[in-house]
Motif scaffolding. Structure first.
Motif, mmCIF file in Angstrom:
data_model
loop_
_atom_site.group_PDB
_atom_site.id
_atom_site.type_symbol
_atom_site.label_atom_id
_atom_site.label_comp_id
_atom_site.label_asym_id
_atom_site.label_seq_id
_atom_site.Cartn_x
_atom_site.Cartn_y
_atom_site.Cartn_z
ATOM 1 N N PRO A 27 -20.686 -66.519 -25.443
ATOM 2 C CA PRO A 27 -21.999 -66.816 -24.845
ATOM 3 C C PRO A 27 -23.167 -66.628 -25.820
ATOM 4 C CG PRO A 27 -20.651 -65.637 -23.284
ATOM 5 C CD PRO A 27 -19.898 -65.617 -24.594
ATOM 6 N N GLU A 28 -23.010 -65.740 -26.787
ATOM 7 C CA GLU A 28 -24.068 -65.553 -27.792
ATOM 8 C C GLU A 28 -24.197 -66.801 -28.661
ATOM 9 O OE1 GLU A 28 -27.049 -64.245 -30.311
ATOM 10 O OE2 GLU A 28 -26.496 -63.635 -28.294
ATOM 11 N N LEU A 29 -23.086 -67.405 -29.057
ATOM 12 C CA LEU A 29 -23.156 -68.645 -29.830
ATOM 13 C C LEU A 29 -23.785 -69.748 -28.990
ATOM 14 C CD1 LEU A 29 -22.633 -70.368 -32.313
ATOM 15 C CD2 LEU A 29 -20.306 -70.764 -31.443
ATOM 16 N N GLU A 30 -23.400 -69.834 -27.738
ATOM 17 C CA GLU A 30 -23.998 -70.850 -26.855
ATOM 18 C C GLU A 30 -25.512 -70.682 -26.820
ATOM 19 O OE1 GLU A 30 -22.084 -70.853 -23.022
ATOM 20 O OE2 GLU A 30 -20.108 -70.693 -23.962
ATOM 21 N N ARG A 31 -25.976 -69.438 -26.698
ATOM 22 C CA ARG A 31 -27.415 -69.177 -26.671
ATOM 23 C C ARG A 31 -28.068 -69.633 -27.975
ATOM 24 N NH1 ARG A 31 -30.864 -66.277 -28.701
ATOM 25 N NH2 ARG A 31 -29.526 -64.837 -29.804
ATOM 26 N N ARG A 32 -27.411 -69.367 -29.106
ATOM 27 C CA ARG A 32 -27.947 -69.755 -30.406
ATOM 28 C C ARG A 32 -28.039 -71.278 -30.559
ATOM 29 N NH1 ARG A 32 -26.647 -65.809 -35.027
ATOM 30 N NH2 ARG A 32 -26.305 -63.848 -33.963
ATOM 31 N N LEU A 33 -27.130 -72.002 -29.915
ATOM 32 C CA LEU A 33 -27.096 -73.459 -30.061
ATOM 33 C C LEU A 33 -27.977 -74.192 -29.045
ATOM 34 C CD1 LEU A 33 -23.286 -74.013 -30.802
ATOM 35 C CD2 LEU A 33 -25.191 -73.805 -32.424
ATOM 36 N N GLU A 34 -28.499 -73.480 -28.055
ATOM 37 C CA GLU A 34 -29.326 -74.117 -27.023
ATOM 38 C C GLU A 34 -30.554 -74.805 -27.596
ATOM 39 O OE1 GLU A 34 -30.344 -71.728 -23.633
ATOM 40 O OE2 GLU A 34 -28.233 -71.203 -23.299
ATOM 41 N N SER A 35 -31.143 -74.261 -28.654
ATOM 42 C CA SER A 35 -32.346 -74.888 -29.221
ATOM 43 C C SER A 35 -32.030 -76.241 -29.851
ATOM 44 C CB SER A 35 -32.997 -73.968 -30.261
ATOM 45 O OG SER A 35 -32.124 -73.772 -31.348
ATOM 46 N N PHE A 37 -29.370 -78.287 -28.641
ATOM 47 C CA PHE A 37 -28.722 -79.205 -27.695
ATOM 48 C C PHE A 37 -29.108 -79.041 -26.235
ATOM 49 C CE2 PHE A 37 -25.514 -78.263 -31.056
ATOM 50 C CZ PHE A 37 -25.548 -79.487 -31.675
ATOM 51 N N GLY A 38 -29.708 -77.959 -25.839
ATOM 52 C CA GLY A 38 -29.860 -77.640 -24.434
ATOM 53 C C GLY A 38 -28.598 -76.916 -23.964
ATOM 54 N N GLN A 39 -28.666 -76.255 -22.793
ATOM 55 C CA GLN A 39 -27.595 -75.372 -22.359
ATOM 56 C C GLN A 39 -26.246 -76.053 -22.117
ATOM 57 O OE1 GLN A 39 -25.864 -74.640 -19.241
ATOM 58 N NE2 GLN A 39 -24.778 -73.113 -20.441
ATOM 59 N N PRO A 40 -26.160 -77.125 -21.333
ATOM 60 C CA PRO A 40 -24.820 -77.685 -21.065
ATOM 61 C C PRO A 40 -24.107 -78.172 -22.327
ATOM 62 C CG PRO A 40 -26.408 -78.537 -19.490
ATOM 63 C CD PRO A 40 -27.182 -77.822 -20.556
ATOM 64 N N ALA A 42 -24.773 -77.237 -25.430
ATOM 65 C CA ALA A 42 -24.527 -76.091 -26.313
ATOM 66 C C ALA A 42 -23.192 -75.435 -25.961
ATOM 67 C CB ALA A 42 -25.660 -75.079 -26.215
ATOM 68 N N HIS A 43 -22.891 -75.324 -24.679
ATOM 69 C CA HIS A 43 -21.602 -74.765 -24.248
ATOM 70 C C HIS A 43 -20.451 -75.627 -24.763
ATOM 71 C CE1 HIS A 43 -18.449 -73.070 -21.766
ATOM 72 N NE2 HIS A 43 -18.197 -74.285 -21.307
ATOM 73 N N ARG A 44 -20.554 -76.950 -24.579
ATOM 74 C CA ARG A 44 -19.488 -77.856 -25.027
ATOM 75 C C ARG A 44 -19.301 -77.799 -26.542
ATOM 76 N NH1 ARG A 44 -22.204 -81.115 -21.299
ATOM 77 N NH2 ARG A 44 -23.068 -82.420 -22.949
ATOM 78 N N VAL A 45 -20.399 -77.811 -27.274
ATOM 79 C CA VAL A 45 -20.319 -77.762 -28.738
ATOM 80 C C VAL A 45 -19.713 -76.434 -29.183
ATOM 81 C CG1 VAL A 45 -21.691 -77.677 -30.862
ATOM 82 C CG2 VAL A 45 -22.178 -79.416 -29.128
ATOM 83 N N ALA A 46 -20.152 -75.329 -28.613
ATOM 84 C CA ALA A 46 -19.650 -74.014 -29.008
ATOM 85 C C ALA A 46 -18.139 -73.919 -28.791
ATOM 86 C CB ALA A 46 -20.368 -72.912 -28.227
ATOM 87 N N VAL A 47 -17.679 -74.243 -27.611
ATOM 88 C CA VAL A 47 -16.247 -74.151 -27.314
ATOM 89 C C VAL A 47 -15.443 -75.080 -28.224
ATOM 90 C CG1 VAL A 47 -14.481 -74.644 -25.565
ATOM 91 C CG2 VAL A 47 -16.566 -73.413 -24.929
ATOM 92 N N THR A 48 -15.882 -76.307 -28.352
ATOM 93 C CA THR A 48 -15.135 -77.305 -29.116
ATOM 94 C C THR A 48 -15.094 -76.968 -30.601
ATOM 95 O OG1 THR A 48 -15.762 -78.963 -27.472
ATOM 96 C CG2 THR A 48 -14.963 -79.780 -29.602
ATOM 97 N N GLU A 49 -16.229 -76.642 -31.177
ATOM 98 C CA GLU A 49 -16.269 -76.392 -32.623
ATOM 99 C C GLU A 49 -15.624 -75.069 -33.009
ATOM 100 O OE1 GLU A 49 -16.784 -78.771 -34.732
ATOM 101 O OE2 GLU A 49 -17.186 -80.026 -32.995
ATOM 102 N N VAL A 50 -15.739 -74.050 -32.171
ATOM 103 C CA VAL A 50 -15.068 -72.782 -32.469
ATOM 104 C C VAL A 50 -13.554 -72.968 -32.391
ATOM 105 C CG1 VAL A 50 -14.677 -70.436 -31.603
ATOM 106 C CG2 VAL A 50 -17.006 -71.294 -31.906
ATOM 107 N N THR A 51 -13.090 -73.745 -31.446
ATOM 108 C CA THR A 51 -11.658 -74.048 -31.364
ATOM 109 C C THR A 51 -11.194 -74.724 -32.649
ATOM 110 O OG1 THR A 51 -11.738 -74.255 -28.953
ATOM 111 C CG2 THR A 51 -9.914 -75.356 -30.069
ATOM 112 N N ARG A 52 -11.950 -75.697 -33.123
ATOM 113 C CA ARG A 52 -11.600 -76.424 -34.356
ATOM 114 C C ARG A 52 -11.620 -75.498 -35.579
ATOM 115 N NH1 ARG A 52 -12.260 -81.447 -34.112
ATOM 116 N NH2 ARG A 52 -14.193 -81.347 -32.910
ATOM 117 N N ILE A 53 -12.645 -74.682 -35.694
ATOM 118 C CA ILE A 53 -12.782 -73.790 -36.848
ATOM 119 C C ILE A 53 -11.624 -72.800 -36.914
ATOM 120 C CG2 ILE A 53 -14.167 -71.882 -37.767
ATOM 121 C CD1 ILE A 53 -16.654 -73.521 -36.664
#
Length: 157
Positions: A27-35, A37-40, A42-53
């Protein structure tokens, strides 16, 4: 991240790097990415990119071990598993290869064809946005012939 403009891509990379180093929860990464992408999104990007990394990092570590020769795709085995990942579950390929969904594979499986719409090779999770899959290392020399035959990914021909 490659479809983003360069400044956004650099910002996302910077925030993911800071997040990894901090050891914070997702959730901290999601918060960091909200600026960016916006909240929804940011959640998708965080989950997807962390999985890939993390999947890519595991493969690099396994390659450097000199012991691991393959990777096995794993799913949550629940009702949320998509047709793409269901087809991959518990199958394996060599470390430097991917799971290939060619035109013949799509023609043979209508649900898969609806999910993909085009041939695709998946090298590491995620296979799609919000993918929950992960990889396990495989040492081919430790498997029996039956295990090798049962787990090897065979694209439709």
């Amino acid at each position: 991240a490659w479809s983003l403009n360069e400044s956004t891509r650099q910002g996302v990379v910077r925030e993911i790097n800071r997040w990894v180093r901090s050891g914070a929860e997702l959730p901290e990464l999601e918060r960091r990415l909200e600026s960016f992408f916006g909240q929804p999104r940011a959640h998708r990007v965080a989950v997807t990119e962390v999985t890939r990394i993390y999947a890519s990092g595991n493969v690099m570590a396994w390659q450097s071990s000199g012991v691991v020769s393959g990777k096995r795709w794993q799913t949550a085995v629940d009702e949320r598993v998509c047709p793409i990942c269901a087809k991959l579950h518990n199958t394996f390929v060599e470390l430097d290869r991917g799971w290939e969904f060619n035109a013949a594979a799509l023609a043979a499986d209508p649900a898969l064809a609806r999910a993909l719409r085009a041939p695709l090779t998946v090298v590491v999770p995620p296979a799609h946005v919000l993918c929950r899959c992960w990889l396990q290392p495989v040492v081919f020399e430790a498997l029996s012939e039956e295990e090798l035959a049962a787990g090897a990914f065979q694209p439709a021909t």
